[in-house]
Design an enzyme around this catalytic site. Structure first.
Site, mmCIF file in Angstrom:
data_model
loop_
_atom_site.group_PDB
_atom_site.id
_atom_site.type_symbol
_atom_site.label_atom_id
_atom_site.label_comp_id
_atom_site.label_asym_id
_atom_site.label_seq_id
_atom_site.Cartn_x
_atom_site.Cartn_y
_atom_site.Cartn_z
ATOM 1 N N ASP A 199 1.024 -1.137 -0.042
ATOM 2 C CA ASP A 199 0.147 0.052 0.161
ATOM 3 C C ASP A 199 0.908 1.162 -0.148
ATOM 4 O OD1 ASP A 199 -3.077 0.800 1.727
ATOM 5 O OD2 ASP A 199 -2.223 1.814 0.358
HETATM 6 C C1 GLC Z 1 -4.421 4.514 -0.318
HETATM 7 C C2 GLC Z 1 -5.250 3.093 0.049
HETATM 8 C C3 GLC Z 1 -5.104 2.291 -1.054
HETATM 9 C C4 GLC Z 1 -4.827 3.075 -2.670
HETATM 10 C C5 GLC Z 1 -3.348 3.530 -2.462
HETATM 11 C C6 GLC Z 1 -3.224 4.621 -3.769
HETATM 12 O O1 GLC Z 1 -3.815 4.968 0.915
HETATM 13 O O2 GLC Z 1 -5.108 2.536 1.255
HETATM 14 O O3 GLC Z 1 -6.195 1.536 -1.252
HETATM 15 O O4 GLC Z 1 -4.965 2.170 -3.645
HETATM 16 O O5 GLC Z 1 -3.272 4.422 -1.357
HETATM 17 O O6 GLC Z 1 -4.145 5.515 -3.817
#
Ligand code: GLC
Length: 741
Positions: free
Chosen positions: A261
């Site tokens: 993430d």
């Molecule tokens: C965010 C989210 C994830 C998302 C990523 C990119 O923090 O937790 O679901 O796909 O970052 O935006």
């Protein structure tokens, strides 16, 4: 001289024709192409492909003709482009999209075929936009109604989640666009998502929280998994040896890439050894802050390369990561067989309306107030959620929709042909902001009237209306249905309870439509004859809601989660702070959150505690009525575990409609405690008035099994079981006993 050069070039071309490199030969097996490409890559090129080079992209291999790899959010539609290394909008004018309904609505359809269409349509939009991976779907279990991102997930039940995620992944990947199933794992709330260390029994982990991911991997063949921010067994889930190394890659045989993430990577050695393959968003909280162009400083970047050159690591782990990234390339950007992409096509709007129409849930309909009979009537529409755009906000799933039809617009459009009068009253003012991440709704919702004035105005109009349709609920603002925070209460915000009670007291034809991804408390429930759960429906929200409210569409959605009366009915909130949101450790860096309710999540909890929720898991009404009867096993009394049941469903009403037949299994006697019953099969079936269909529901030994902590595996104990069937977890109208040999 020129002549010689020409001869030389011709010779080279003919040689190249004769020896197309294996990795470039689409006729070759992917694994052969992976090995060939790997053998040609330098150390620097290998390092380049395993970490981000911009907010949403990672490098390809220029020298070998492998393009950069682009990911994009999100589960409900393709996020508009941001600048290379900023969270702000790139200001493109060609990246407006179709906003599909949120995944709780998709789950509420209980229709895997619809999920497949959803995945395909989203894949086509992603393909057109040049994205190799969609960062979705989310399948975290709905453990608490306060969870900020529940609207992005598929409810409380592992079986329903499993059945609905597989076709979505298959549909998306049929376009040559990778899914990235998230957030693996145990990311069930938002407030302290970066610091939470979840403590949980192996049974609850395997029986409740992993099945959605397991199905996505084993059946859906997901090409990507996103590690979650939180910790489990004190290791961050983006580089967690137990969840990634053992369970995902070893036990489940996952051959895709583990993507962190954004900002979920915290440690080089763990990132190298514990199963992380692509590092994104480091030093951001996934949403905002972050060092600019710090990509060389990522853990899996120059530091890793230096450590290898210094002999701290061989290239063993690196090559394993690169193999997975190359496999991803050959499945996506290097896949010449990919279909064409489409953006904002009519088919995609049809899909959005289909998902919405099949997912809207008719919770209550006393005196058959619904469907609305508009002819000659005066209809008062009330509420901010009748006009507020919901596709902007909520965190990373926020979109720039090509259009979003509001509930009020949908009703006005549908009823302009009916001789009726529509009026609007604001009723309450919630969040008048209308922008996220540089995308603005363009709406001016400003209204300076006091709550009292707003309520009095609405009540005054309601006195003379034939119908009052209130659109209330939550929205995509912080501390509502939004990433990064959880709600603080189950109650409706903005004094809506007062408004709803006041309107219902002056008009007996009051209809409440709740726009949210979560359950809310409804203390006025007995005073309001009709209640509809309207979800976040995306671009076609108003069209779909109007269609259900006037009866063009017969609602067939069923709840994917238990609609508690209040938090006292929730397992996660029944064991004090330690169970939610957790207890901070010394130094306040980590917060331990113990899932003390164990496997008793949702209806498993309310069944065990004999609690009666406002609306049960699996509940959903129709404008017709159904009878589920005559459940019988299509096997003799005993089984080896593979079971087929048959059950009759009759439309006992006067209009066509679809019902969701659900099969639950009870283990009568077991050496460990088990829930009263668990969902193990379902099928949505369309019936004409008076028609009866026999539905076949099959299940297997896993359906009878529990996770045996002694042997670290699934176990079904021989003995007596009961199968129950009905069209809601609290409306099981027939049962059959059977014995597992
Ligand atoms: C965010 C989210 C994830 C998302 C990523 C990119 O923090 O937790 O679901 O796909 O970052 O935006």
């Amino acid at each position: 001289m020129k002549y010689k050069l020409t001869l030389l070039l011709l010779a080279c071309c003919s040689m190249m024709q004769a020896q197309t490199p294996v990795y470039l030969d689409p006729s070759k097996d992917i694994e052969a192409r992976v090995e060939d490409a790997l053998s040609r890559m330098t150390l620097a090129e290998k390092i380049d492909v395993i970490h981000a080079q911009s907010k949403f992209s990672s490098a390809g291999v220029k020298r070998l003709g492998m393009p950069d790899f682009w990911t994009d959010d999100g589960p409900h539609g393709v996020r508009p482009d941001v600048l290379w290394d900023e969270w702000e909008q790139a200001g493109q004018t060609n990246d407006s999209c179709v906003a599909f309904p949120a995944l709780t609505c998709l789950a509420a359809t209980w229709q895997p075929l619809v999920s497949s269409l959803y995945g395909r349509a989203l894949g086509e939009e992603a393909l057109y936009r040049g994205k190799g991976m969609i960062l979705g779907p989310g399948v975290n279990i709905y453990r608490t109604p306060l969870g900020g991102r529940n609207f992005e997930y598929m409810g409380e039940d592992p079986y329903l989640t499993s059945r609905m995620v597989v076709p979505y992944v298959q549909g998306l990947q049929s376009c040559g666009v990778a899914s990235c199933v998230k957030h693996y794992c145990l990311n069930n709330d938002e407030e302290y998502r970066h610091q939470v260390n979840v403590i949980i029994s192996d049974r609850a982990l395997h029986e409740i929280y992993l099945p959605g991911f397991e199905a996505a991997v084993k059946e859906g063949k997901a090409w990507g998994i996103m590690g979650a921010y939180n910790l489990y067994k004190d290791e961050h889930n983006c580089h967690n040896q137990y969840t990634l190394g053992k369970i995902l890659k070893q036990d489940w045989g996952f051959d895709g890439v583990v993507v962190s993430d954004w900002g979920g990577t915290h440690n080089l050695d763990q990132a190298v050894r514990n199963g992380l393959d692509m590092e994104f968003g480091t030093w951001t909280d996934g949403l905002t802050m972050g060092a600019t162009n710090a990509y060389d400083n990522y853990y899996l970047s120059k530091g890793y390369q230096k450590a290898i050159l210094e002999g701290k690591y061989t290239t063993k782990e690196l090559d394993e990561k690169v193999r997975r990234v190359l496999r991803l390339f050959f499945r996506t950007t290097m896949n010449k067989q990919r279909p064409y992409g489409f953006l904002c096509s009519e088919e995609h709007y049809v899909t959005a309306r289909l998902v919405a129409g099949e997912g809207i849930v008719l919770l209550q309909n006393d005196r058959n107030v619904l469907p609305i009979q508009p002819k000659g009537k005066k209809i008062l529409v009330v509420g901010e959620n009748a006009i507020k755009m919901m596709t902007v906000g909520g965190g990373s799933s926020s979109l720039k929709a090509q259009h979003e039809i509001s509930p009020l617009q949908g009703l006005q459009e549908r009823l302009k042909v009916s001789d009726c009068q529509i009026e609007y009253a604001r009723g309450y003012v919630g969040d008048v902001s209308g922008n996220y991440n540089g995308v603005t709704t363009g709406q001016n919702l400003k209204d300076d009237r006091s709550p009292e004035e707003l309520i009095n105005k609405a009540v005054e109009k309601a006195r003379t209306a034939d119908y009052v349709v209130i659109f209330g609920g939550l929205n995509k603002s912080d501390y509502q249905d939004c990433e990064g925070h959880d709600r603080k209460t189950m109650d409706l915000p903005y004094a809506q309870d007062k408004l709803i009670t006041a309107l219902a007291s002056v008009n007996k034809q009051t209809i409440y439509v709740n726009i949210s991804g979560n359950a809310v408390s409804m203390p006025w429930r007995k005073q309001v004859p009709a209640i509809v759960q309207g979800w976040f429906l995306g671009s076609e929200a108003g069209t779909a809601l109007a269609s259900v409210l006037v009866g063009d569409t017969n609602p067939s959605g069923h709840l994917p989660f238990t609609w508690y009366e209040n938090l006292s009915q929730v397992g996660a909130h029944s064991f004090g702070e330690a169970a939610f949101p957790g207890i901070w450790r010394e130094g306040k860096k980590i917060i331990d959150e113990e899932y003390k309710e164990g496997i008793y999540v949702g209806y498993r909890w309310t069944d065990m505690k004999k609690l009666k929720p406002a609306f049960a898991f699996g509940h959903g009404l129709s404008y017709t009525t159904f009878k589920v009867s005559n459940l019988r096993s299509a096997f003799d009394e005993t089984t080896d575990g593979n079971m087929t049941f048959k059950v009759d469903v009759t439309n006992t009403g006067d209009r066509p409609g679809a019902d969701v037949v659900q099969l639950y299994i009870s283990d009568v006697k077991c050496s460990v405690d088990r829930p009263v019953k668990e969902l193990k099969a379902f099928q949505k079936v369309m019936l004409k008035p008076g028609e009866t269909k026999t539905v076949t529901l099959s299940t297997d030994k896993r359906a009878l099994s529990f996770w045996d902590e002694a042997t670290d595996g699934w176990k079904a104990e021989p003995g007596e079981f009961i199968a129950w069937a009905g069209d809601s977890s609290d409306r099981l109208t027939c049962k059959v006993k059977f014995t597992l040999k």
